[in-house]
Scaffold this active site. Structure first.
Site, short mmCIF file in Angstrom:
data_model
loop_
_atom_site.label_atom_id
_atom_site.label_comp_id
_atom_site.label_asym_id
_atom_site.label_seq_id
_atom_site.Cartn_x
_atom_site.Cartn_y
_atom_site.Cartn_z
N GLY A 1 17.87 15.12 56.17
CA GLY A 1 19.27 15.36 56.52
C GLY A 1 20.14 15.57 55.29
O GLY A 1 20.98 16.47 55.25
N GLN B 1 16.39 11.57 54.58
CA GLN B 1 16.03 12.37 53.41
C GLN B 1 16.18 13.87 53.72
O GLN B 1 16.83 14.61 52.97
CB GLN B 1 14.59 12.05 53.01
CG GLN B 1 14.26 12.42 51.58
CD GLN B 1 12.78 12.20 51.27
OE1 GLN B 1 12.08 11.51 52.01
NE2 GLN B 1 12.33 12.79 50.18
N CYS C 1 17.33 6.38 67.66
CA CYS C 1 18.30 6.32 66.56
C CYS C 1 19.26 5.16 66.76
O CYS C 1 19.95 4.76 65.83
CB CYS C 1 19.06 7.63 66.44
SG CYS C 1 19.53 8.32 68.02
N LYS D 1 14.72 25.78 65.15
CA LYS D 1 13.47 25.42 64.49
C LYS D 1 12.88 24.27 65.30
O LYS D 1 13.49 23.21 65.42
CB LYS D 1 13.73 24.97 63.05
CG LYS D 1 12.44 24.61 62.32
CD LYS D 1 12.72 23.78 61.08
CE LYS D 1 11.49 22.98 60.69
NZ LYS D 1 11.15 21.91 61.66
N GLY E 1 17.54 13.82 62.67
CA GLY E 1 16.26 13.42 62.08
C GLY E 1 16.49 12.41 60.97
O GLY E 1 17.50 11.71 60.94
N GLU F 1 22.83 14.07 62.47
CA GLU F 1 22.69 12.70 62.92
C GLU F 1 21.45 12.19 62.22
O GLU F 1 20.36 12.69 62.46
CB GLU F 1 22.53 12.68 64.44
CG GLU F 1 22.69 11.31 65.02
CD GLU F 1 21.89 11.19 66.30
OE1 GLU F 1 22.03 12.03 67.19
OE2 GLU F 1 21.08 10.24 66.36
N GLU G 1 16.23 2.26 56.78
CA GLU G 1 15.94 2.30 58.21
C GLU G 1 14.43 2.19 58.43
O GLU G 1 13.66 2.96 57.87
CB GLU G 1 16.45 3.61 58.82
CG GLU G 1 16.26 3.67 60.34
CD GLU G 1 16.73 4.98 60.97
OE1 GLU G 1 16.93 5.96 60.23
OE2 GLU G 1 16.89 5.02 62.20
#
Lengths: 509, 509
Positions: free
Chosen positions: A245, A243, A299, A183, A240, A262, A391
């Site tokens: 994830g 939320q 990240c 995707k 990504g 991740e 974050e």
């Protein structure tokens, strides 16, 4: 303009004329880009799942040598198409074409593909297959492909090196012999489509099963959930936000699928006591540089700095603000990142953090945010973990001024799992008692522990661990970067008990 | 009689006088055994979690040599206490003391502990820590303890070798440097308590942190969920039924904890075409022996046999019934297993399976069930997967007569993940086309593929894989049996980036 086709079972397939579409945006202007991409409905997703079953079966009989050639050929095709790819990626992400995309990210991408090719071919005991042969019992084991497809969903921040097509998860999943369904990230669908053109050429040139790689650009959440639950899908690789994830993890966990996530990391840095003025200045310089790198959209951006003593904190704050102020505004990848920063900063302010600089979007064309620094103290940090440990994805960071070692350690213990953790200080400080306790606390919180080094660089070497405890990732036993470790996420451990030699995999004979 | 104490932070601790208690039962008579064990409430569970944090920190500085000595000393203590242990276990489980517990299971247990001791000490690149050193970048990685406790919940069917205290998960978790909190299986709490006495001696004799091993016997589901969610707990190891396993997985997944489950497996056996009368007879003998072993209460019991041709199926059914009928009734471990068998058999009958023999509890003292065989055809098997793929834990199995290869393969493809899968047939059959397709279908469904060998024996060797795709286990990349593989389930991958040599773990220097 026509809607771009998806890549299904080896063919570029158009969607229906009435299907919904979306466009990506130019972050510099905020304008929509001309190409339209389909929001793929369930019947096409189901067809891709079905096609991946055949690819899985076919790949079980494909020699690792051929898989290696495919990955290398893909690297060559990407290099041959470098100008168009980096131009397209720059248009969709605003990332500078020469300095970032052409000189750093594209070479990193092709290097990863070539490392994955070598890992695919490695049949030694230290390779990803880890063969173990017990002649006495005739029980033999090794890692094998999963027997199903890996659904790969890449992030917005590395349009090449972590792209669902040709990025790290892609390379690892294919090198371990699995077909992938990708995707695209909706912020750079055209970049992804261009990469997929290289994939199609490389698949054809090396005689790989055509449905080894399939691509769609977007789908409704419920259809993605159905795809994860489909029996053709063995694993999900997602990079990504937390939320999304967590939502993906929940679906995959319930269906018993492997999920390699991740998600979210604050990457705490502890400035150890005993830093003199020049040490403080060089830390402030290194830290602010790392905060601003890629507009803070890494990240591994060091978003939290802990230290003892409020006066040191004020000193550091002044110096860091001075460094950050050299940059008027940071260009961001998506409008969602701008919104997330704005609400995140407000949330931390509401929780008691003091805004030292920045904190607002820049009201200009495109998506920009001010470099941002906040400060709080230990008790506030401990009292409001949901706000303070949110974050801030982008050029923003938080200083936590602790009163003493006890408070500092309590703050560190309250942290969730992290990709990285760093101790900063001179040799005396690093060898001191505070550092000793900080180190042992931080060690179990993160996948990678650094000394006097900012975490934003992630070397693609076998000893790299780009992983860590939840919620940084979904499992602390794996790494997303570094071969052959990254392949292990998409491999099944299997054994053969009493099987006649002629029917064993070659690696076990 | 006094309620038995739990083992908390190194001390045998009594519960409150009003706390609820439970008793275990003698399966032969069905009578409750005299000892009372507490159903531990949350405050004590929380205290154990807190104590395990200190143990975790202390273990981080304990030499692997000491951990190895502890595991070996424990093996010695268990051997010294063998008579009492096997008598107690026999009383609580009904398993025969000399032939099963003393001669097979206790030696297996101590052998596992000694293998775990060797694995703990192994600092070679092929050991569980898998050190990788990159001198050029000064990035180094290895596996380390999780930094939190492992909650171990053992099954009912191996009171020694898979006991939460001293069994496989225990040995693996400790060898990898983690403290454990054990929940005894409520069917054999006294056996578990006796094993814990050996643990206390071994901990003291080898100077290990006292809270390295803690024990409770029972707790409410919601309190176990709270314990899993507690920040002191890093992982859960569970072996048992699918319903409990799924509930535990759901809690652990949501909390982002590692969960190593071994739940449910049907262990399909495919009898390949071309079997002559004598081949059929020897298969029937081997299969029925494996069904009856341990009264069928093995996670690797071959509970499903697929074959092509109804007349062969009838022939096999007659022969298997003849073998099973030699055993009048099978003694079972718990009344729940009797109930589960009875309802499972009825469910399969309701779904269209024909009962060929057995199917009922034996109305006698204690917990007994008739050896049971059912038969169905391919279409019924495919139509009612929830009933037909229900694990009949105990001496029961199902023959699935398929009309042709296509139907057989469809049935195999419909299976969930399995611990084992077996192809049975002579060399011509094993080399034939049906076998080829069966093998590749079965291969991705199971952790261990066998040829002409029943799966009930699980050798404790490094090449063993006692694992498989969900729902057999929670992750197909791991094994619960075999060193050092089993340790990997309870280990975190960590790296050191730019860390000065004096502050690196010894294994990375």
């Amino acid at each position: 303009m026509d809607t771009k086709p998806i890549l299904m079972a080896g063919n570029w397939t158009s969607c229906g004329a009435d299907d919904p579409t979306f466009q990506s945006f130019n972050p510099i202007s905020g304008d929509a880009l001309p190409q339209r991409f389909p929001i793929t409905a369930w019947p096409d997703l189901e067809s891709m799942a079905t096609a991946s079953i055949d690819a899985s079966r076919a790949l079980a009989h494909v020699d690792p040598e051929r898989i290696g050639r495919f990955l290398e050929r893909l690297a060559e095709c990407i290099e041959a198409d470098a100008d168009r790819l980096t131009q397209t990626a720059s248009l969709e992400t605003g990332l500078p074409q020469p300095t970032r995309l052409a000189s750093v990210e594209l070479p990193r991408t092709t290097d990863q593909l070539r490392q994955a090719a070598r890992a695919a071919r490695d049949v030694s005991p230290s390779g990803w297959r880890r063969p173990v042969i017990d002649h006495q019992t005739n029980i033999r084991s090794c890692f094998e492909p999963l027997g199903g497809a890996v659904l790969v969903m890449g992030p917005c921040n590395f349009p090449l090196a972590f792209n669902g097509i040709s990025g790290g998860d892609f390379a690892a999943a294919i090198a371990a012999g699995n077909p992938v369904i990708v995707k695209a990230h909706p912020a750079h669908p055209e970049t992804t489509r261009c990469l997929a053109e290289s994939v199609v050429t490389a698949l054809e040139d090396t005689g790989m099963p055509p449905a080894t790689v399939q691509l769609f650009y977007h789908a409704e959440h419920e259809d993605i959930a159905r795809l994860i639950e489909h029996h053709a899908i063995a694993a999900v690789g997602f990079t990504g936000g937390e939320q999304a994830g967590r939502a993906i993890k929940s679906v995959a966990d319930h269906a018993g699928k492997i999920v390699s996530l991740e998600m979210s990391s604050l990457n705490p840095v502890v400035l150890l006591p005993g830093c003199d003025e020049s040490g403080l200045e060089s830390f402030a310089e290194a830290w602010s540089g790392s905060i601003l790198l890629g507009s803070g959209q890494f990240c591994t951006k060091p978003g939290l700095c802990f230290l003892i003593d409020e006066s040191v904190a004020r000193n550091l704050a002044d110096r860091t603000v001075a460094h950050l102020s050299g940059t008027e505004s940071c260009l961001l990848l998506t409008s969602q990142i701008v919104d997330g920063l704005e609400s995140g900063v407000r949330m931390q302010q509401d929780a008691g953090a003091i805004l030292l600089t920045g904190g607002l979007p820049v009201e200009d064309a495109g998506w920009r945010f001010q470099p941002t620094l906040l400060m709080t103290n230990g008790p506030s940090f401990l009292e409001m973990p949901d706000s303070m440990q949110r974050e801030l994805f982008g050029p923003a960071a938080l200083i936590v001024a602790c009163e003493n070692k006890t408070e500092l350690l309590a703050c560190l213990r309250s942290l969730g799992g992290q990709l990285t953790g760093c101790l900063w200080g001179d040799e005396a400080a690093q060898g001191g008692e505070v550092a000793h306790e900080v180190r042992s606390t931080l060690r179990s919180k993160c996948g990678r522990l650094l000394e006097n080094k900012m975490p934003t660089g992630v070397a693609v070497v076998p000893s790299m661990v780009h992983g860590g405890p939840f919620p940084a990732t979904s499992h602390p036993g794996f790494t997303a970067v570094g071969m052959p470790g990254a392949l292990q996420r998409f491999a099944a451990l299997r054994c053969y008990d009493g099987v006649e030699e002629s029917r064993l995999p070659a690696i076990l004979v």
